[in-house]
Design an enzyme around this catalytic site. Structure first.
Site, PDB file in Angstrom:
ATOM      1  N   ARG A 208       0.849  -1.182   0.000  1.00  0.00           N
ATOM      2  CA  ARG A 208       0.000   0.000   0.000  1.00  0.00           C
ATOM      3  C   ARG A 208       0.889   1.237   0.000  1.00  0.00           C
ATOM      4  NH1 ARG A 208      -3.557  -2.902  -1.295  1.00  0.00           N
ATOM      5  NH2 ARG A 208      -5.662  -3.125  -0.391  1.00  0.00           N
TER       6      ARG A 208
ATOM      7  N   GLU B 154      -4.000   7.344  -5.348  1.00  0.00           N
ATOM      8  CA  GLU B 154      -3.899   6.681  -6.645  1.00  0.00           C
ATOM      9  C   GLU B 154      -5.010   7.181  -7.561  1.00  0.00           C
ATOM     10  OE1 GLU B 154      -2.050   2.454  -4.961  1.00  0.00           O
ATOM     11  OE2 GLU B 154      -4.149   2.547  -5.595  1.00  0.00           O
TER      12      GLU B 154
ATOM     13  N   HIS C  47      -1.240   0.298  -9.723  1.00  0.00           N
ATOM     14  CA  HIS C  47      -1.856  -0.696  -8.826  1.00  0.00           C
ATOM     15  C   HIS C  47      -2.512  -1.822  -9.630  1.00  0.00           C
ATOM     16  CE1 HIS C  47      -3.711  -1.158  -4.537  1.00  0.00           C
ATOM     17  NE2 HIS C  47      -3.375  -2.323  -5.046  1.00  0.00           N
TER      18      HIS C  47
END
Length: 340
Positions: free
Chosen positions: A256, A285, A304
């Protein structure tokens, strides 16, 4: 023949009536991939958040499960209060740092996630980032396709992966998969974890346990972060930790974004405290378009996508369905997340 046809139609009608309603974010780029919606529709009636919000009083009472994908729909009190029949919130993925599990449970609603099925794809991504950063794959590609390129500069020089030292912070299921892959590169593998793994596990991948995180940081050429985001791991890698790493070391993060102090990382990358960073996760993000990490030449960032393979997302959705079906039928959940 007519009777058989009518029986089939009646059977299909009964099956359709037996399907429960679930709330999802949407279908498309910001929600469930179109390739997996067929799995959901086999078992449930779907209603997207946008449609639900048009008339929550009408739709709310029939929703028994909420399926989260990319943190949406957000399990906020304002939404949960509109779902009196809700039995479960199922998160697509392992991390549940965005969920207030005790609060959700206090409403009589269970929480589940999808561990295990994401491990291989995420471990693959960690190795992809490590290799791409070490061997300057993106830089090489840009030179190769540039219309102005007439020769390959000798300055395009990467670092050796085979025989180097890898430090894995977080030796859970994914971390162990990273170690398995690294063994094929004859890497010396160090790991730091809350709990030491068994001797058999260590010997199988040739990993050595570092009780102190500092020792791992001092010795590693590549440091891979594979931890869950908790209060203890938030900001785990900051100025002090980066200063302990080798100036030739690379930081890889597939956990993370908040595990890393990004301001400290920018400073370390600019000053040469570490060689490079390869990140599949950031906070937020995506990053703001003027964020300094985006302009540094020694940073590789992907959006991601650690679990983004067709096979993996289908496995994730199947597991989400299994958990949701168990909840609406009053059965034990295969992957219930319980508060400690």
């Amino acid at each position: 023949m007519v009777r058989i046809f009518l029986n089939v139609c009646l059977s299909q009608q009964v099956m359709a009536e037996d399907k429960q309603w679930v709330l999802i974010s949407e279908v498309g780029d910001e929600g469930f991939h179109e390739d997996v919606v067929d799995i959901l529709k086999q078992h449930f009636h779907l209603i997207c958040l946008k449609e639900f919000l048009k008339n929550p009083v009408l739709h709310g009472p029939k929703i028994q499960a909420m399926l989260m994908w990319n943190y949406s729909p957000a399990a906020e009190p304002s939404l949960l209060s509109c779902l009196p029949s809700l039995k479960v919130v199922v998160n697509g993925g392992v991390g549940i740092d965005h969920l207030d599990v005790p609060y959700i449970n206090s409403l009589g609603v269970k929480v589940a996630n999808t561990p295990g099925v994401v491990s291989d794809a995420t471990a693959d991504m960690a190795m992809a980032l490590l290799l791409a950063s070490a061997r300057m794959v993106v830089e090489g590609h840009l030179i190769s396709v540039d219309s102005k390129t007439t020769h390959v500069p000798q300055s395009l020089m990467g670092v050796e992966v085979t025989g180097s030292t890898l430090g894995i912070i977080g030796m859970g299921h994914i971390g162990y998969k990273v170690a398995q892959r690294s063994k094929g590169f004859n890497m010396r593998i160090l790991y730091h974890n809350r709990n030491r793994r068994s001797v058999e596990d260590e010997q199988a991948v040739g990993a050595s346990y570092c009780e102190k995180l500092d020792d791992l940081l001092n010795e590693s050429d590549f440091v891979v972060l594979v931890v869950n985001l908790t209060p203890e791991t938030t900001g785990l890698i900051s100025h002090r930790e980066l200063s302990l790493m080798k100036p030739t070391a690379t930081l890889i993060n597939v956990s993370r974004g908040l595990v890393v102090d990004q301001d400290a990382l920018v400073k370390a990358l600019k000053s040469g405290t570490i060689r490079a960073a390869a990140l599949d996760v950031t906070h937020p993000e995506p990053l703001p378009r003027d964020h300094p990490l985006l302009s540094l030449p020694n940073v590789l960032i992907t959006p991601h996508t650690g679990t983004n393979t067709h096979a993996t997302i289908r496995k994730m959705v199947h597991l989400m369905v299994d958990n949701a079906l168990a909840a609406v039928k009053g059965l034990p959940l295969p992957n219930e997340v319980k508060t400690k």
